[in-house]
Design an enzyme around this catalytic site. Structure first.
Site, PDB file in Angstrom:
ATOM      1  NE  ARG A 103      -2.354   0.969   3.618  1.00 11.70           N
ATOM      2  CZ  ARG A 103      -3.026   1.248   4.728  1.00 11.70           C
ATOM      3  NH1 ARG A 103      -4.323   1.027   4.777  1.00 11.70           N
ATOM      4  NH2 ARG A 103      -2.416   1.710   5.784  1.00 11.70           N
ATOM      5  CB  THR A 107      -1.819   7.202  -3.193  1.00  9.05           C
ATOM      6  OG1 THR A 107      -1.237   5.892  -3.307  1.00  9.05           O
ATOM      7  CG2 THR A 107      -0.920   8.218  -3.881  1.00  9.05           C
ATOM      8  CG  ASP A 199       2.842  -2.838   8.798  1.00 12.29           C
ATOM      9  OD1 ASP A 199       2.932  -4.029   8.415  1.00 12.29           O
ATOM     10  OD2 ASP A 199       2.940  -1.871   8.018  1.00 12.29           O
ATOM     11  CG  ASP A 202       6.395  -3.340   9.473  1.00 11.34           C
ATOM     12  OD1 ASP A 202       6.809  -3.850   8.410  1.00 11.34           O
ATOM     13  OD2 ASP A 202       6.303  -2.114   9.654  1.00 11.34           O
TER      14      ASP A 202
END
Ligand code: PRP
Ligand code: URA
Length: 207
Positions: A103, A107, A199, A202
């Site tokens: 991602r 944006t 995340d 991560d």
């Protein structure tokens, strides 16, 4: 099977709570996600078509059922890999394709960097795997791609969703059921699910 499915199961709730905990280490996170995945995939597999089959047992004959569609698992890289081992426990015979998409940080749109797997998905049951359904951009994109490859029987297996992602999926792919352990209330300004688990990639890879 269509719509949104949230398994009401104490083991699912336990695993999700452990994954959310910021104190959970990457090695623990991996183990927990691997043990959660079969519950979600099992739920997503409801309604798969079967055919009657009679088999000979060591003691007689038994009428049973066999799945008729070949199963293809499509983890969205990276974080979707966290669901793959658990999904393969449910479907050891599955074939596996990959969609690599990250991602964009400004944006929030998915950027594809890899795609591989079976070319023709027409008669297959496709399970798209991605633990996070935030804006929905990545899942909508990945499902567009598997539809371009002929898939018509598709399920999305996630761990956590936000209402925006669920709405985006229902709008773009109303035919695709979503199985998720929970839907959290909102996204923050960086489009992370709140309270979420951070995340997922991560935390899984320790990056
Ligand atoms: C995460 C996650 C989803 C996506 C969800 O991937 O694994 O693919 O974000 O967000 P969305 O619904 O707003 O598209 P990320 O881009 O962080 O890549 P990674 O899996 O490589 O960490
Ligand atoms: N991707 C993640 O890994 N976590 C979120 O909360 C949103 C997108």
């Amino acid at each position: 099977m269509t719509g949104l499915h949230i398994p009401d199961h104490p083991v699912v709730a336990d695993r999700l709570t452990r994954m959310r905990d910021v104190k959970t280490t990457p090695s623990e996170f991996r183990v927990i996600l691997k043990s959660l995945a079969p519950f979600l995939v099992y739920e997503a597999a409801r309604g798969l078509p079967t055919e009657l089959k009679e088999v000979v047992t060591p003691c007689g004959r038994a009428k049973g059922k066999l799945l008729t569609q070949r199963v293809v698992l499509f983890p969205i890289l990276r974080a979707g890999l966290g669901l793959l081992d658990g999904a393969l426990q449910v479907f050891p015979e599955a074939r596996v394709g990959f969609i690599g998409a990250y991602r964009d940080e400004t944006t929030f749109q998915p950027v594809e960097y890899h795609r591989s797997g079976p070319k023709d998905l027409r008669d297959c049951a496709v399970f798209v795997l991605d633990p996070m359904l935030a804006t929905g951009g990545s899942a909508v994109f990945a499902i567009n791609k598997v539809k371009e490859m002929g898939a018509v029987a598709i399920r999305l297996v996630s761990v956590l969703a936000a209402p925006m992602g669920v709405d985006a999926m229902h709008k773009a792919h109303p035919d695709v059921p979503i199985v998720v352990a929970a839907v959290d209330p909102e996204l923050n300004e960086k489009m992370y699910i709140v309270p979420g688990l951070g995340d997922a990639g991560d935390r899984f890879f320790g990056t």
